[in-house]
Write an enzyme that holds these catalytic residues in place. Sequence first.
Site, mmCIF file in Angstrom:
data_model
loop_
_atom_site.group_PDB
_atom_site.id
_atom_site.type_symbol
_atom_site.label_atom_id
_atom_site.label_comp_id
_atom_site.label_asym_id
_atom_site.label_seq_id
_atom_site.Cartn_x
_atom_site.Cartn_y
_atom_site.Cartn_z
ATOM 1 N N GLN A 1 44.339 20.951 -45.933
ATOM 2 C CA GLN A 1 45.173 22.219 -46.302
ATOM 3 C C GLN A 1 46.201 22.630 -45.285
ATOM 4 O OE1 GLN A 1 44.750 22.928 -49.424
ATOM 5 N NE2 GLN A 1 42.932 21.877 -49.987
ATOM 6 N N ASP B 1 39.394 18.942 -40.075
ATOM 7 C CA ASP B 1 39.913 18.500 -41.493
ATOM 8 C C ASP B 1 41.265 19.329 -41.749
ATOM 9 O OD1 ASP B 1 40.357 18.437 -44.120
ATOM 10 O OD2 ASP B 1 38.360 19.476 -44.514
ATOM 11 N N LYS C 1 47.643 15.553 -51.616
ATOM 12 C CA LYS C 1 47.821 16.930 -51.391
ATOM 13 C C LYS C 1 48.973 17.288 -50.741
ATOM 14 C CE LYS C 1 42.932 17.966 -50.822
ATOM 15 N NZ LYS C 1 42.508 18.633 -51.789
ATOM 16 N N CYS D 1 34.160 22.675 -53.971
ATOM 17 C CA CYS D 1 33.612 21.965 -53.091
ATOM 18 C C CYS D 1 33.055 22.673 -51.732
ATOM 19 C CB CYS D 1 34.338 20.724 -52.603
ATOM 20 S SG CYS D 1 34.411 19.539 -54.000
ATOM 21 N N HIS E 1 34.429 22.115 -46.579
ATOM 22 C CA HIS E 1 34.294 21.462 -47.663
ATOM 23 C C HIS E 1 33.187 20.323 -47.584
ATOM 24 C CE1 HIS E 1 35.758 18.200 -50.571
ATOM 25 N NE2 HIS E 1 36.543 18.990 -50.915
#
Length: 420
Positions: free
Chosen positions: A208, A205, A231, A374, A128
């Site tokens: 997700q 990261d 999220k 992104c 991202h």
Amino acid sequence: MTITQEKTLAAIVRSDFPILQEKVHDKPLIYLDSAATSQKPLAVLNALQNYYEKDNANVHRGAHALSVRATEAYESARDKVAAFVNAASRNEIVFTRNASEAINLVAYSWGLNTLQPGDEIILSVMEHHSNIVPWQIIAQKTGAVLKYVELTETQEFDLDQFKSLISEKTKLVSVVHVSNTLGCINPVGEICAIAHQYGAKVLIDACQSVPHTPIDVQGMDCDWLVASGHKMCAPTGIGFLYGKLNVLLEMPPFMGGGEMISEVFLDYSTYAELPHKFEAGTPAIGEAIALGAAVDYLMGIGMDKIHAYEEELTAYLFQQLRDVPDLTLYGPQPTAEGKGRAALVSFNVEGLAASDVSTLLDHEGVAIRSGHHCTQPLHRILEVTGSARASLYFYNTREEIDVFVQALKETIDFFKSVME
């Protein structure tokens, strides 16, 4: 003898999400954009409202009842997040506005003060922008060098190439756990182990992955992990940074101001203990409390159950998409059981713009995303300007997938008829 069919997870939880009862263009809303932001259950909405209606006061600064209650709820949320990711200490959880701020915190506090000319940072081409741009800035300021892990033939993280890139010069590996475009699940545990053999630190990261699967930062052995609340059923404007205690202790403050100080004199200041050293100013109190409520909600369901149900949805989604013509799907294929990738799919239809596909689907009440998500560098590698993306969460159903696939077929037929 009466046989009753067991309810799916979505059937159990959908009434918790008021927005899922909405209509769009007089059609029932089918929300397939949870990779961008998830919907919020009543428990989270009520927690936010309750704070502002009953406990609205600043934290850590007052002895009066409202401030005490607000502080207790705010710090309780930190305990909940720590338990959610299995941190060794509550002091390893720093509240931020979002994952982007958490990455920037590490970049400016650790990166700017640690990296030297010639030091190497390893990212992947699927990152991202939030996990590329800060490191580009830090590399420009410090003279560090960026290197990128490319994709395998199945559009996954190339672990063999990573092994060839890493060296004693590598000081940081910063990679996504689950790609928001490819849906691939990266081997973060192995990445951490390899990086640590070379003395490099690792940032994950997990935007997700944290909402969808159990996370154990101690088992993963990452040095930092970031996630965004919005999220994972929490409000916008709140996220968190996990960092190993010894690593955070060595890092200087990211921002100066109230809350992050111990004592202030005219010519110098001393700083607060962790985690407050990194939380300058009045925090997003209500949002943090609501994040705690979101963690309670998710843990009440069980992250194992959420992950297993989403695997079922993934298998069904890809099975149904096989019948759609002229479709290019990105990322690895799941197994027949839906394992091996996240419950999202980015795709393009031959000859059609992703934005046009998304617009027509919206008229059928189906909300998907279109654009570069992104991940512009990744899309250039895929040789497309953008893609459409349908992303699922535990409140989605097979019936919604059916409506999406049927609407996608009709959209393709419509454009074909127009172009003929």
